[in-house]
Design a protein around this motif. Sequence first.
Motif, PDB file in Angstrom:
ATOM      1  N   LYS A  31      -8.184  90.618  96.259  1.00 13.03           N
ATOM      2  CA  LYS A  31      -7.924  90.623  97.575  1.00 13.03           C
ATOM      3  C   LYS A  31      -8.558  89.530  98.333  1.00 13.03           C
ATOM      4  O   LYS A  31      -7.871  88.916  99.443  1.00 13.03           O
ATOM      5  CB  LYS A  31      -8.378  91.958  98.010  1.00 13.03           C
ATOM      6  CG  LYS A  31      -7.243  92.623  99.010  1.00 13.03           C
ATOM      7  CD  LYS A  31      -7.364  94.205  98.674  1.00 13.03           C
ATOM      8  CE  LYS A  31      -7.410  95.038 100.092  1.00 13.03           C
ATOM      9  NZ  LYS A  31      -7.791  96.136  99.691  1.00 13.03           N
ATOM     10  N   ILE A  32      -9.823  89.154  98.165  1.00 12.39           N
ATOM     11  CA  ILE A  32     -10.495  88.249  99.033  1.00 12.39           C
ATOM     12  C   ILE A  32      -9.842  87.101  98.828  1.00 12.39           C
ATOM     13  O   ILE A  32      -9.827  86.144  99.743  1.00 12.39           O
ATOM     14  CB  ILE A  32     -12.192  88.506  98.712  1.00 12.39           C
ATOM     15  CG1 ILE A  32     -12.550  89.737  99.010  1.00 12.39           C
ATOM     16  CG2 ILE A  32     -12.854  87.255  99.372  1.00 12.39           C
ATOM     17  CD1 ILE A  32     -14.152  89.930  98.519  1.00 12.39           C
ATOM     18  N   LYS A  58      -6.701  86.844 100.617  1.00 13.22           N
ATOM     19  CA  LYS A  58      -6.713  86.425 102.011  1.00 13.22           C
ATOM     20  C   LYS A  58      -7.536  85.327 102.341  1.00 13.22           C
ATOM     21  O   LYS A  58      -6.941  84.696 103.572  1.00 13.22           O
ATOM     22  CB  LYS A  58      -7.895  87.709 102.353  1.00 13.22           C
ATOM     23  CG  LYS A  58      -8.288  87.779 103.824  1.00 13.22           C
ATOM     24  CD  LYS A  58      -7.308  88.170 104.923  1.00 13.22           C
ATOM     25  CE  LYS A  58      -7.770  87.834 106.284  1.00 13.22           C
ATOM     26  NZ  LYS A  58      -6.827  88.155 107.242  1.00 13.22           N
ATOM     27  N   SER A  69      -4.424  82.864 102.437  1.00 16.74           N
ATOM     28  CA  SER A  69      -3.691  82.775 103.529  1.00 16.74           C
ATOM     29  C   SER A  69      -4.253  82.346 104.686  1.00 16.74           C
ATOM     30  O   SER A  69      -3.553  82.153 105.762  1.00 16.74           O
ATOM     31  CB  SER A  69      -3.320  84.380 103.853  1.00 16.74           C
ATOM     32  OG  SER A  69      -4.259  85.232 104.007  1.00 16.74           O
ATOM     33  N   SER A  70      -5.491  82.516 104.795  1.00 21.37           N
ATOM     34  CA  SER A  70      -6.209  81.847 106.106  1.00 21.37           C
ATOM     35  C   SER A  70      -6.607  80.417 105.853  1.00 21.37           C
ATOM     36  O   SER A  70      -7.357  80.087 106.995  1.00 21.37           O
ATOM     37  CB  SER A  70      -7.249  82.898 106.638  1.00 21.37           C
ATOM     38  OG  SER A  70      -7.893  83.467 105.579  1.00 21.37           O
ATOM     39  N   PHE A  73     -12.570  86.770 108.884  1.00 19.22           N
ATOM     40  CA  PHE A  73     -12.275  87.099 107.752  1.00 19.22           C
ATOM     41  C   PHE A  73     -12.245  88.932 107.404  1.00 19.22           C
ATOM     42  O   PHE A  73     -13.477  89.411 107.871  1.00 19.22           O
ATOM     43  CB  PHE A  73     -13.197  86.706 106.627  1.00 19.22           C
ATOM     44  CG  PHE A  73     -12.557  86.615 105.250  1.00 19.22           C
ATOM     45  CD1 PHE A  73     -11.723  85.647 104.903  1.00 19.22           C
ATOM     46  CD2 PHE A  73     -12.840  87.769 104.426  1.00 19.22           C
ATOM     47  CE1 PHE A  73     -10.994  85.422 103.456  1.00 19.22           C
ATOM     48  CE2 PHE A  73     -12.071  87.782 103.143  1.00 19.22           C
ATOM     49  CZ  PHE A  73     -11.356  86.471 102.774  1.00 19.22           C
ATOM     50  N   SER A  74     -11.229  89.549 107.276  1.00 16.53           N
ATOM     51  CA  SER A  74     -11.410  90.916 106.822  1.00 16.53           C
ATOM     52  C   SER A  74     -10.121  91.197 105.907  1.00 16.53           C
ATOM     53  O   SER A  74      -9.015  90.795 106.123  1.00 16.53           O
ATOM     54  CB  SER A  74     -11.389  91.657 108.301  1.00 16.53           C
ATOM     55  OG  SER A  74     -11.013  93.120 107.951  1.00 16.53           O
ATOM     56  N   THR A  75     -10.746  92.085 104.998  1.00 12.90           N
ATOM     57  CA  THR A  75      -9.627  92.337 104.026  1.00 12.90           C
ATOM     58  C   THR A  75      -9.017  93.931 104.196  1.00 12.90           C
ATOM     59  O   THR A  75      -8.438  94.349 103.618  1.00 12.90           O
ATOM     60  CB  THR A  75     -10.101  92.476 102.490  1.00 12.90           C
ATOM     61  OG1 THR A  75     -11.176  93.076 102.556  1.00 12.90           O
ATOM     62  CG2 THR A  75     -10.518  90.848 102.195  1.00 12.90           C
ATOM     63  N   GLY A 106     -12.606  91.965 111.581  1.00 12.51           N
ATOM     64  CA  GLY A 106     -12.656  90.497 111.293  1.00 12.51           C
ATOM     65  C   GLY A 106     -13.758  89.738 111.935  1.00 12.51           C
ATOM     66  O   GLY A 106     -13.950  88.496 111.624  1.00 12.51           O
ATOM     67  N   GLU A 126      -6.874  96.657 105.312  1.00 14.78           N
ATOM     68  CA  GLU A 126      -5.622  96.627 105.548  1.00 14.78           C
ATOM     69  C   GLU A 126      -5.201  97.223 106.897  1.00 14.78           C
ATOM     70  O   GLU A 126      -4.290  96.784 107.524  1.00 14.78           O
ATOM     71  CB  GLU A 126      -4.825  97.475 104.379  1.00 14.78           C
ATOM     72  CG  GLU A 126      -4.718  97.053 103.168  1.00 14.78           C
ATOM     73  CD  GLU A 126      -5.008  97.681 101.934  1.00 14.78           C
ATOM     74  OE1 GLU A 126      -4.608  98.957 101.782  1.00 14.78           O
ATOM     75  OE2 GLU A 126      -5.671  97.369 101.035  1.00 14.78           O
TER      76      GLU A 126
END
Lengths: 166, 713
Positions: B477-478, B481, B484-485, B507-509, B520, B511
Motif C-alpha cells: 500500500k505504501i 501510494k 501515485s504521489s 503521505f497517508s495510506t 497526511g 483509506e
Amino acid sequence: MSPQASTDALVNDAASSEYLVFSLGDEEYAVDILKVQEIRGYENVTRIANVPEFIKGVTNLRGVIVPIIDLRLKFHLDKVEYGGQTVVIVVNVDDRIVGIVVDGVSDVMSLAPDQIKPAPEFGVTLSSDYLSGIGSLEDRMLVLVDIEKLLTHEEMQLVERTAESA
Amino acid sequence: MDISDFYDTFFEEAEELLADMERLLLDLDVDDPDVEELNAIFRAAHSIKGGAGTFGFTVLQETTHLLENLLDHTRRGELSLRRDIVDTFLETKDMLHDQLDAYRNGGEPDAEAFERISRVLQQMALDELGQQQALTQAPPVDKAPAPAPAVSTPVQSELEPAMQAVEEGKGQRLSITLTGVSDKDRALLVEELEHFGTMVSQSGDTERYQVTLDSSESKDDIEVVLCFIIEPEQLSIEVAAAPAVAASATAETPVAEAPAESASGPAEASTVPTAEAVSDPDSAAPKAESAPARPAGKAGGKAAKGSESSTIRVPVDKVDQIINLVGELIITQSMLEQTASDLDIVSHGPLVNGMNLLQRNARDLQEAVMSIRMMPMDYVFSRFPRLVRDLAAKLGKDVELVTEGKSTELDKSLIERIIDPLTHLVRNSLDHGLEPREKREAAGKPTTGRLTLSAQHQGGNILIEVIDDGAGLNRDKILAKARSSGIAVTDTMSDDDVWQLIFAPGFSTAEQVSDVSGRGVGMDVVKRNIQEMGGHVEILSKTGQGTTTRIVLPLTLAILDGMSIRCGRETFLLPLNAVLESLQPQPEDIYSMAGDDQLLKVRDEYLPIIALHHALDVTDAKTELTEAIAVIVQGEGRRYALLVDDLVGQQQVVVKNLETNYRKVPGISAATILGDGSVALILDIADLHRLDRRKSQQRHEAKRQHLHEVSLV
C-alpha cells in the motif's frame, strides 16, 4: 536653579539625543548611544563559511556567541586593516547582540533636532533606508546610522526572515 | 501588595491539582474504587474551590463546588461510580481547565459552557442521589471503608449525650484532633473553638491534642475557620456519633480498637457499618462521613507535606542562567588549567593541587546543575492514559496502554518538545495501527489491543518507543501510494526504506480520513520536529504483529561530548555519537563517480566523501585525499567519510546556540567556547553533506557555463 530652568533642561534633554561617533576610513559616522552595549578590541573571531564577506564570524563575549560584522567591508571601503586601533562596537538591537568593526571611536556627541538634516538619496552602497539623517556640527558631518534598521535589513543576512515574516 | 500577585501561584497549583485529578480519575477502578483515591480527588477539587473563592473566580468556584459535592457523596459511598459518571467528572475537569485558562488570560470563562456543565452535574446529583436514598435500606453500605479508629475511645463516657445530640439533629458532638500544633497556636484554636459551642473536654500534648465540642455549626465551617491558623493536614474533625459504633466494635472485634488506621482490614470495616446500617439507618450517614475522613486526611496530609518540603518551584530561565554560569566557570577553569600545565610542578605544587581540586569540583557542579533540568518521562507519559481512553472509545477499540521506563530522565526542553510528536504517533497507532475488534479476533489475537510507550537510556541517547500490536505497515500500500504521489520507488527497496516513505510530506495510506489522523500532514512534521531536537525516528514493522516507532534523542542539548578536529588553522567539533571511526584513506580505496563525486570504500561499503575544507572553504587545508584523515561519521541514518586534517581530541563542551544573536548556518548545528576562549563551530553532518552537494553542483554549473562560453568563442 529656578524651577523654570530645570524644566528647560529637561526639555532640552528630551529633544537632543546622544550619539557615539566612529570612523570608517576618513568618514565619520554616528549611532544612537542607547543601542551601544560596549566597545572592545577586535580579537579571536571564528570565521563562518559561506556567508557574505562583511560577516567576519562569531566571537565569545563573556559566554555569549556574538556575530561580528565589518562595516568597512559592508560599505566597500578601500582600506580594511586590522590592528591595535581596530574597534568593535557591540550593539544591542532587536534583542540581539551584534559586534560591528570600525576603524576607531572618537567621541560622544549630543545633537539637537535642528542639527539633524534629513538624509539625501544615496547611491547603491549606502541605502538611505538605514540612515536616520546627517548630523552637521560646525565643520563636521556625521552620517547617522539607524543601526537597528541596518542590522535587521535583509541584505545583512543576519536575521532569518523566512519564519518571522510569514 | 496586590492579591493578583498570587494569581500565578494559584494557576500553577490548580493546574497541578487538575492533572492529579485526571490521573486519579483514570486510575480509578470503577467497580471497586479505592477510598484513598476518591479522597485525593475530592481534596483536589476542594483545594481548587478554596483558591478560586479567595481570588474571586466565581465560575470556577461554583463549578468545582458542584463537582466537589458529587465527589463527596462518592467518597462516602453514597454515590456508586459508573463509567459514565467518571466520564462526566473528566469532562468537568476539562471544563475547569478551560475556565482556569480563561482566568489566566484575564478573561471570563464561557458562561454557556458553565451553565451546561452545572446542569449536567446537578442532574446527576438529582438522579444518582435520589436513587441512592431509596437503596440505602436494602444493601449494606458495602464500600464504607476503614473503621473509625482510636479517636472514638476517649469519649466513651460521653456516649449517651452524643447519641442524643445526633438524634436531635441540631447540635452534634465533634471530636477535633490537632496534630503537631504548638502551644501558642493551640491556645488560640481552643479559644476560637469555644465560640462554636460548648467545650466538653480537651486533652493531649503538642503532638496530638484532642478537643470534644458540642456545636451546632457544621464540620466544614469549623474547619474553614481553623485553617486560618493551621494547615488542613494538622486538623481532623469528626462527628463523634461514633461512640455507639466504637462500643459495638469493641465488643465484636477487638481489632478495631487498635489504631491500625486504614490497614485494619476491610472485613471488620464492613461488618461494623453493616450492623449499624440495618439497625439504625439514621446514624449511618454521620458514621459514613466520619469514618473515611480521618485516615485519608492523615495519609494525604503526610504525602502533601512530604512533597511540599522536597521540591521548590523555580522559573526555567533561572536554571538556565545557572547552567550558563557553570558553563563559563568550566571554560575559565580549563583556561587556567592550560596556563598551570606549563608551570613547574615542583615549585608550584600547591597551585597544581588546587587546580586539580578545582577541576573536580567544577565538573561535579556541572553535573549537579545539569541534573536540575532533567525531568522524568512520566511527565509526558502521564498525559496519555486520558488520550488513549478517549480515542479508543471514539474509535470503538479496546486498548490497553502500557508504559515502561517512566522514571527515565530527559532534559526539560526536550520533554516539552517531545509531547506533540509523541501524541501524533500514539494517535496514529490507535487509528491505523490497532485493528478493530472483529479483525483482531479473526487474526487470532486478543481483542484488546496493546499500546506500549517505553523510554530507556542507551549511551548518551534516550530511546522512546511507541509499540502497537496491530496490523503493521502495509508495504504494498505504501509503495502504491508513493507511486501515485510521484515519489520514485522500486519494488526491491528494503523494508526500512519503505517505512521511511511515510515520513514524506502529505503521505497517508489511510483509506478514510478520520478526525483522529490520516490527513497526511503529520508524520513529516513528526520527523522534522525530532530532527530539530537532534534526534531521529526509526520504524520497525512486521505484518500482522505490529509496528514500533522509535525516537532516538540526545539526553540533553546543553552539553555535548565532542571530538575536536582540525582543518587548516581552524578547529571544529564533531558530536561524538556521530563519529564511528577514523582512518587514513588509501589511494586504491578512493573511487570517482560521475566525475566530481568521490567515494571511499570502507570494508565493502562505499561512502560519499565530504571534504571539510571544500564544504566550508577552509584555506591552508590538506587537499590531497591521502594526506588527510577520513572520519567515518553518520548523520540522519547515513554514513559519510569526512576528510579533515587532524584529530585533536575528545572533550565535553557546552553547546551555545548560534541563532540567539545570529542565524542558522549551513552545515553547522551550534557553537561552543573552547578552553582558550575562542569559539568553535559544531558540525551538523547531514547538513554538511547537503551543503557539499550544493557547492559541487554550483561548481558544476559554473564549469558548464565556462565550457559553453569557450565553445561559443
